[in-house]
Scaffold this active site. Structure first.
Site, PDB file in Angstrom:
ATOM      1  N   GLU A  13     -12.325 -19.944  23.227  1.00 48.99           N
ATOM      2  CA  GLU A  13     -13.665 -20.472  23.477  1.00 48.99           C
ATOM      3  C   GLU A  13     -14.025 -21.539  22.443  1.00 48.99           C
ATOM      4  OE1 GLU A  13     -13.941 -15.923  24.240  1.00 48.99           O
ATOM      5  OE2 GLU A  13     -12.726 -17.304  23.059  1.00 48.99           O
ATOM      6  N   CYS A  28     -15.441 -12.431  21.836  1.00 44.35           N
ATOM      7  CA  CYS A  28     -15.741 -11.662  20.629  1.00 44.35           C
ATOM      8  C   CYS A  28     -17.135 -12.049  20.136  1.00 44.35           C
ATOM      9  CB  CYS A  28     -14.690 -11.920  19.551  1.00 44.35           C
ATOM     10  SG  CYS A  28     -14.826 -13.550  18.770  1.00 44.35           S
ATOM     11  N   HIS A  72      -9.979 -19.088  18.281  1.00 48.59           N
ATOM     12  CA  HIS A  72     -10.136 -18.496  19.608  1.00 48.59           C
ATOM     13  C   HIS A  72     -10.276 -19.564  20.692  1.00 48.59           C
ATOM     14  CE1 HIS A  72     -11.487 -14.275  18.072  1.00 48.59           C
ATOM     15  NE2 HIS A  72     -10.344 -14.683  17.542  1.00 48.59           N
TER      16      HIS A  72
END
Length: 190
Positions: free
Chosen positions: A72, A98, A70
């Site tokens: 991030e 998430c 992801h």
């Protein structure tokens, strides 16, 4: 000259990063900022040198693509790789993080999460952010900032509407078209 806000500036950076995503399901970008300076950026994609979802499709297990790191996490890993401190930093993400990214951001010491789009906002992620004292704020993005041709598009539409007015077209119909066209270019500040 009107300058864009810091939130718009950093969120635009995240949207640009998302354009590098190799994920077929959702393109996400993340920008980590400390003291109004960008310290890292990431987008969702495969490991360096690995097979990309854009090339071979997503590798889905339990409704999640396990091939993708992801945005991030990629941004946090960039900080770790180059020894950049994340304690007290902020992150600008194109989509609500998430649950796993939420936990990683908290553990990295991120103090504020700004996001542009709601995306499966997990109640436990919201609870963890609150419990950890991490501020979470939605940023309404001015799409015209990201659209590098918005000025040219507005000029073109204005020209077309001017021609329609002088063409003998019903003025009420032209006024309705004008309202619809200019609504596309209305900016939202945060």
């Amino acid at each position: 000259m009107t300058r864009i806000s810091w939130d718009q500036y950093f969120m635009a950076q995240s949207h640009l990063l998302a354009l590098r995503s190799t994920c077929e399901r959702l393109a996400v970008g993340a920008t980590i900022v400390r003291d109004k300076r960008i310290i890292a950026g990431g987008y969702n994609g495969s490991i360096s040198g690995g097979v990309h979802c854009a090339d071979e499709g997503c590798y889905i297990i339990d409704n999640h693509c396990v091939r993708t790191i992801h945005a991030e996490v990629n941004a946090l890993l960039q900080c770790a790789k180059f020894g950049v401190k994340t304690e007290g930093a902020e992150v600008y993400v194109t989509h609500f993080p998430c649950l796993n990214c939420c936990k990683a951001l908290i553990q990295a010491g991120i103090k504020t999460v700004y996001y542009a789009n709601d995306y499966k906002n997990h109640p436990y992620a919201i609870e963890l952010f609150e419990q950890s004292g991490v501020k979470v704020e939605k940023v309404v993005v001015d799409q015209a900032i990201i659209d590098l041709k918005s000025k040219e598009k507005l000029e073109f539409i204005t020209d077309v509407l001017t021609r329609l007015k002088s063409s003998g077209m019903d003025q009420t119909e032209v006024a309705n078209l004008e309202r619809e066209a200019f609504a596309l270019f209305t900016t939202h500040s945060s």
